[in-house]
Scaffold this active site. Structure first.
Site, PDB file in Angstrom:
ATOM      1  N   GLU A 171       0.857  -1.069   0.053  1.00 21.80           N
ATOM      2  CA  GLU A 171      -0.136  -0.061   0.057  1.00 21.80           C
ATOM      3  C   GLU A 171       0.812   1.143   0.130  1.00 21.80           C
ATOM      4  O   GLU A 171       1.196   1.889   0.942  1.00 21.80           O
ATOM      5  CB  GLU A 171      -0.873  -0.188   1.159  1.00 21.80           C
ATOM      6  CG  GLU A 171      -1.835   1.150   1.527  1.00 21.80           C
ATOM      7  CD  GLU A 171      -2.763   1.175   2.589  1.00 21.80           C
ATOM      8  OE1 GLU A 171      -2.534   0.589   3.398  1.00 21.80           O
ATOM      9  OE2 GLU A 171      -3.652   2.168   2.538  1.00 21.80           O
ATOM     10  N   LYS A 222      -2.515  -2.108  -3.230  1.00 21.76           N
ATOM     11  CA  LYS A 222      -3.382  -1.030  -2.659  1.00 21.76           C
ATOM     12  C   LYS A 222      -2.809   0.408  -2.709  1.00 21.76           C
ATOM     13  O   LYS A 222      -2.493   0.938  -1.976  1.00 21.76           O
ATOM     14  CB  LYS A 222      -3.485  -1.487  -1.184  1.00 21.76           C
ATOM     15  CG  LYS A 222      -4.653  -0.882  -0.151  1.00 21.76           C
ATOM     16  CD  LYS A 222      -5.103  -1.222   1.106  1.00 21.76           C
ATOM     17  CE  LYS A 222      -5.760  -0.314   1.660  1.00 21.76           C
ATOM     18  NZ  LYS A 222      -6.473  -0.886   2.949  1.00 21.76           N
TER      19      LYS A 222
HETATM   20  C1  5MM Z   1      -5.070   4.518   4.131  1.00 27.33           C
HETATM   21  O1  5MM Z   1      -5.576   3.903   5.216  1.00 27.33           O
HETATM   22  C2  5MM Z   1      -5.788   2.488   4.951  1.00 27.33           C
HETATM   23  C3  5MM Z   1      -7.261   2.598   4.079  1.00 27.33           C
HETATM   24  O2  5MM Z   1      -8.345   3.246   4.873  1.00 27.33           O
HETATM   25  P1  5MM Z   1      -8.954   4.140   4.056  1.00 27.33           P
HETATM   26  O3  5MM Z   1      -9.897   3.233   3.213  1.00 27.33           O
HETATM   27  O4  5MM Z   1     -10.043   4.887   5.239  1.00 27.33           O
HETATM   28  O5  5MM Z   1      -8.297   5.212   3.371  1.00 27.33           O
HETATM   29  C4  5MM Z   1      -6.135   1.682   6.167  1.00 27.33           C
HETATM   30  O6  5MM Z   1      -6.015   0.314   5.934  1.00 27.33           O
HETATM   31  C5  5MM Z   1      -5.066   2.442   7.126  1.00 27.33           C
HETATM   32  O7  5MM Z   1      -3.853   1.652   6.798  1.00 27.33           O
HETATM   33  C6  5MM Z   1      -5.262   1.594   8.512  1.00 27.33           C
HETATM   34  O8  5MM Z   1      -6.540   2.241   9.008  1.00 27.33           O
HETATM   35  C7  5MM Z   1      -4.406   1.882   9.628  1.00 27.33           C
HETATM   36  O9  5MM Z   1      -4.171   3.195   9.857  1.00 27.33           O
HETATM   37  P2  5MM Z   1      -3.158   3.872  10.913  1.00 27.33           P
HETATM   38  O10 5MM Z   1      -3.145   5.281  10.558  1.00 27.33           O
HETATM   39  O11 5MM Z   1      -3.744   3.772  12.149  1.00 27.33           O
HETATM   40  O12 5MM Z   1      -1.944   3.266  10.950  1.00 27.33           O
END
Ligand code: 5MM
Length: 343
Positions: free
Chosen positions: A177, A219
């Site tokens: 990602e 991703k």
């Molecule tokens: C970009 O964040 C990931 C996808 O979420 P969205 O669809 O809301 O953009 C998400 O998987 C993110 O990596 C996780 O929520 C972990 O985030 P943090 O900031 O807590 O490491």
């Protein structure tokens, strides 16, 4: 686990019209979202919220894989059933976020480097034993205002590739990602330029680190104008720019691309994914990979706002969660439309 099993898992994650549910918010991110809604920021509240998600009736019709956080993968439902067991019984493959967060990057003001490689081999072994079959690592890239720097792109690309190689060695499918953030007033064209450059470097590093492309999922962000950019392109323009960018840089060997939502509303994320699929049905289309979703906020946010920590709101919150998941399922078929939001 042999290479063919990894390839099969990667293909299953993006098969048909399903997608991934990211429910891997770290405790600090989860707590921030809870705080905004007046929900207690406790381990029990996080557990109760995740139980609401994994027990949503019919979720497995739309969701192929759920990405968990370290705390969540070790938790149980109130009746003692481990979440991992409940997820598998729902027909969903459990996954795990394994990076330890994006930290300030030395010598690179306003930029982040994602950490978590130290001890990763041992952590992956444990997650596999608990039941995870795929993993996720997120790199964060800021666009606009002179960013990103070459150093930030290269360091994050190398970390993503080293993580992916370790995952495959350990028997987990890596979800790679690299997120170009929506924050800022940069144009869609600038986002396209940065996304293309980042993905080029990421695939260069994946090749260098001997990652099997057939056994991974990408991703990425969609190609979007910055949140405060004066010009906001149409759904179709975003879909076209995103697909054009990905066609240039993502090798055909990759089985699937599962977009993050990145702060888009649920409706816009569904509409943009839908537009990509409507276009992919045209006779001239030549998409070599599945185009799926791996949304957190764009699936969860309405449910969280309804739940607000109240037991009596659980059913309504689950209905909202299922609704967003099924809208994205429809988008994967190119059958989503705004009327679905009025049901
Ligand atoms: C970009 O964040 C990931 C996808 O979420 P969205 O669809 O809301 O953009 C998400 O998987 C993110 O990596 C996780 O929520 C972990 O985030 P943090 O900031 O807590 O490491």
């Amino acid at each position: 686990m042999n290479a063919q099993e990894l390839i099969d898992t990667a293909r299953t994650l993006v098969a048909g019209d399903k997608g991934l549910l990211a429910m891997d918010e770290s405790n600090s991110t989860c707590n921030k979202r809870f705080a905004k809604l007046g929900i207690p920021q406790t381990e029990e509240a996080r557990r109760a919220y995740r139980e609401l998600i994994v027990t949503t009736p019919g979720l497995g019709e739309c969701i192929s894989g759920a990405i968990l956080y370290d705390e969540t993968i070790r938790q149980q439902k109130k009746d003692g059933t481990p979440f991992v067991k409940a997820i598998i019984e729902a027909g969903i493959i459990p996954g795990i976020k394994v990076d330890t967060g994006a930290k300030d990057m030395a010598g690179h003001p306003r930029e982040k480097i994602t950490e978590g490689l130290d001890g990763l081999r041992d952590r992956l072994k444990e997650y596999l034993e608990i039941g995870a079959r795929f993993a996720k690592w997120r790199a964060v890239i800021a666009a606009g205002d002179g960013l990103p720097s070459r150093g930030c792109i290269e360091a994050n690309a190398q970390a993503l590739a080293r993580y992916a190689a370790l995952c495959q060695e350990s028997g987990l499918v890596p979800v790679v990602e690299p997120e170009v953030l929506m924050d800022g007033d940069h144009t869609l064209e600038r986002c396209r330029e940065v996304t293309e450059e980042v993905l080029r470097r990421v695939f260069d590093q994946l090749y260098t680190q001997r990652v099997t492309l057939e056994a991974m999922i990408l991703k990425p962000n969609m190609v979007l104008p910055g949140l405060t950019c004066a010009k906001q392109e149409t759904v179709d323009e975003v879909a076209d720019a995103t697909v054009r960018c990905l066609l240039r840089v993502v090798p055909a060997a990759v089985p699937g691309i599962a977009f993050l939502s990145g702060g888009q509303s649920g409706e816009l994320a569904s509409a943009r994914l839908n537009a990509m699929h409507v276009r992919s049905k045209s006779p001239n289309s030549r998409l070599p990979w599945a185009l799926a979703f791996s949304f957190a906020r764009a699936i969860q946010q309405p449910a969280l706002e309804i739940w607000r920590g109240e037991e009596s709101h659980i059913l309504a919150a689950q209905q909202a969660l299922y609704h967003r998941a099924s809208c994205n399922r429809a988008a994967r078929r190119g059958e989503y439309n705004a009327a679905m939001e009025r049901i």
